[in-house]
Design an enzyme around this catalytic site. Structure first.
Site, short mmCIF file in Angstrom:
data_model
loop_
_atom_site.label_atom_id
_atom_site.label_comp_id
_atom_site.label_asym_id
_atom_site.label_seq_id
_atom_site.Cartn_x
_atom_site.Cartn_y
_atom_site.Cartn_z
N CYS A 72 -19.64 42.56 -43.91
CA CYS A 72 -19.12 42.24 -45.23
C CYS A 72 -20.12 42.69 -46.30
O CYS A 72 -21.10 41.99 -46.56
CB CYS A 72 -18.86 40.74 -45.32
N CYS A 112 -20.55 40.34 -49.26
CA CYS A 112 -21.29 39.11 -48.96
C CYS A 112 -22.79 39.39 -48.87
O CYS A 112 -23.60 38.61 -49.34
CB CYS A 112 -20.86 38.52 -47.61
N ASP A 113 -23.17 40.48 -48.23
CA ASP A 113 -24.57 40.67 -47.84
C ASP A 113 -25.26 41.86 -48.52
O ASP A 113 -26.47 42.03 -48.37
CB ASP A 113 -24.66 40.87 -46.31
#
Ligand code: NAP
Length: 304
Positions: A131, A134-135
């Site tokens: 992701c 997300c990261d």
């Protein structure tokens, strides 16, 4: 006894909830985690939903949810393990509870596929991510690699290019699968390097990801690329395991249904990425949510 249980709170499930409430049905949405929301919640930007060009995925997911909540759909948290049929009653069994309904719409979605190479399991969360939104921020000014050639891989690479010093896109063929507009954007980025016809065979690092071993499938040439992060975007798998004993699925595990969203079991409908379909996008997921409820309405007429 609820009229309709919807399993999943992504765009398909939430649209089904809105339509079910508009049809006057008591509606229970079972989601695996609070505010779960599905894949859209991890999407940086949605550029192809009519009228909402460029909207953030999280924002879009929250808008869908607020709409469903405004319509007074009820949300509960639970991991569905099985659906049973008992006459006209459909029992949805979670770890802790059994819920009963007259009809069920399965909108449990899909999750990311793994690559299945050495190093993937041990370095997951230590430089390997599924992701980018997300990261990605952990890799500011670092070199990263995106693996895959679909919409998600290209969107991830575009997103990462904004703050990573360099992004390799490693694709197993010489042509991307992603939408043409995304490809044009990707190819215009100076800090993106395409690695065509290539397969990542190993991800290495002692504590964190340090390098990937890449093999060119045409020439056989082998290269080790130094990267701090690896973003794997090689497709999705349907989250249909809890339902395969009841409804028909295809060889990849997608629940078989056409645009009418009916499964082979009366009173059980399916919507969104978890069903067999050609185009898995938000716009087709929400269409499924509406069509599934239309199916439920017809089904209820047969019951009386
Ligand atoms: P996808 O379209 O299935 O693409 C997966 C990519 O990974 C393909 O390029 C595939 O290569 C590659 N791949 C698969 N297995 C691999 C392996 N073992 N090793 C190396 N590469 C591998 O999946 P996605 O990009 O995750 O998208 C999922 C669905 O969501 C799609 O239907 C997509 O259209 C949709 N989506 C839409 C939007 C949008 O409309 N904005 C955004 C995101 C996602 P090949 O090309 O060679 O098969």
């Amino acid at each position: 006894m609820t009229d309709v249980i919807i399993i999943g709170s992504g765009p398909a499930g939430l649209t089904a909830a809105i339509y079910a409430r508009r049809a006057g049905f008591s509606t229970l949405v079972i989601e695996k985690a609070p505010m779960s929301g599905g894949q859209i919640m991890n999407t940086f930007e949605v550029d192809n939903y009519p009228g909402l060009q460029g909207i953030g995925g999280f924002e879009m997911g929250m808008k869908f949810r607020e709409h469903a909540e405004t319509m007074e759909a009820v949300f509960v948290e639970g991991l569905v393990e099985e659906i049973r049929v008992a006459g006209d009653v459909r029992e949805v069994i979670t770890q802790n509870e059994t819920f009963c309904a007259k009809a069920v719409i399965i909108a449990a979605g899909a999750s990311v596929a793994t690559l299945g190479v050495p190093g993937e399991d041990t370095l997951r969360g230590r430089g390997i991510s599924y992701c980018a939104t997300c990261d990605g921020a952990f890799f500011r000014n670092k070199v990263t690699a995106v693996i895959g050639g679909g919409d998600v891989a290209v969107e991830d690479a575009i997103y990462l290019s904004r703050f990573c010093s360099k992004v390799y896109v490693i694709h197993r063929r010489d042509k991307l699968r992603a939408a043409d507009m995304l490809q044009q954007k990707l190819f215009s980025l100076e800090n993106v390097e395409m690695v065509w016809d290539s397969q990542v065979e190993r991800i290495s690092g002692s504590q964190q990801v340090e390098s990937i071993h890449v093999v060119n499938r045409k020439s056989g040439a082998e290269t080790d690329l130094e990267v701090a992060g690896v973003f794997i975007a090689v497709g999705i798998r349907p989250l249909s395991g809890a339902f395969t004993a009841l409804v028909h699925t295809d060889e990849d595990g997608y629940i078989v249904a056409d645009e009418d969203c009916r499964t082979n079991v009366p009173g059980i409908f399916v919507a969104g990425d978890i069903r067999t379909k050609k185009l898995r996008q938000v716009v087709t997921a929400v269409a499924d949510g509406a069509n599934a409820v239309a199916g439920v309405e017809e089904y209820f007429l047969q019951l009386v």
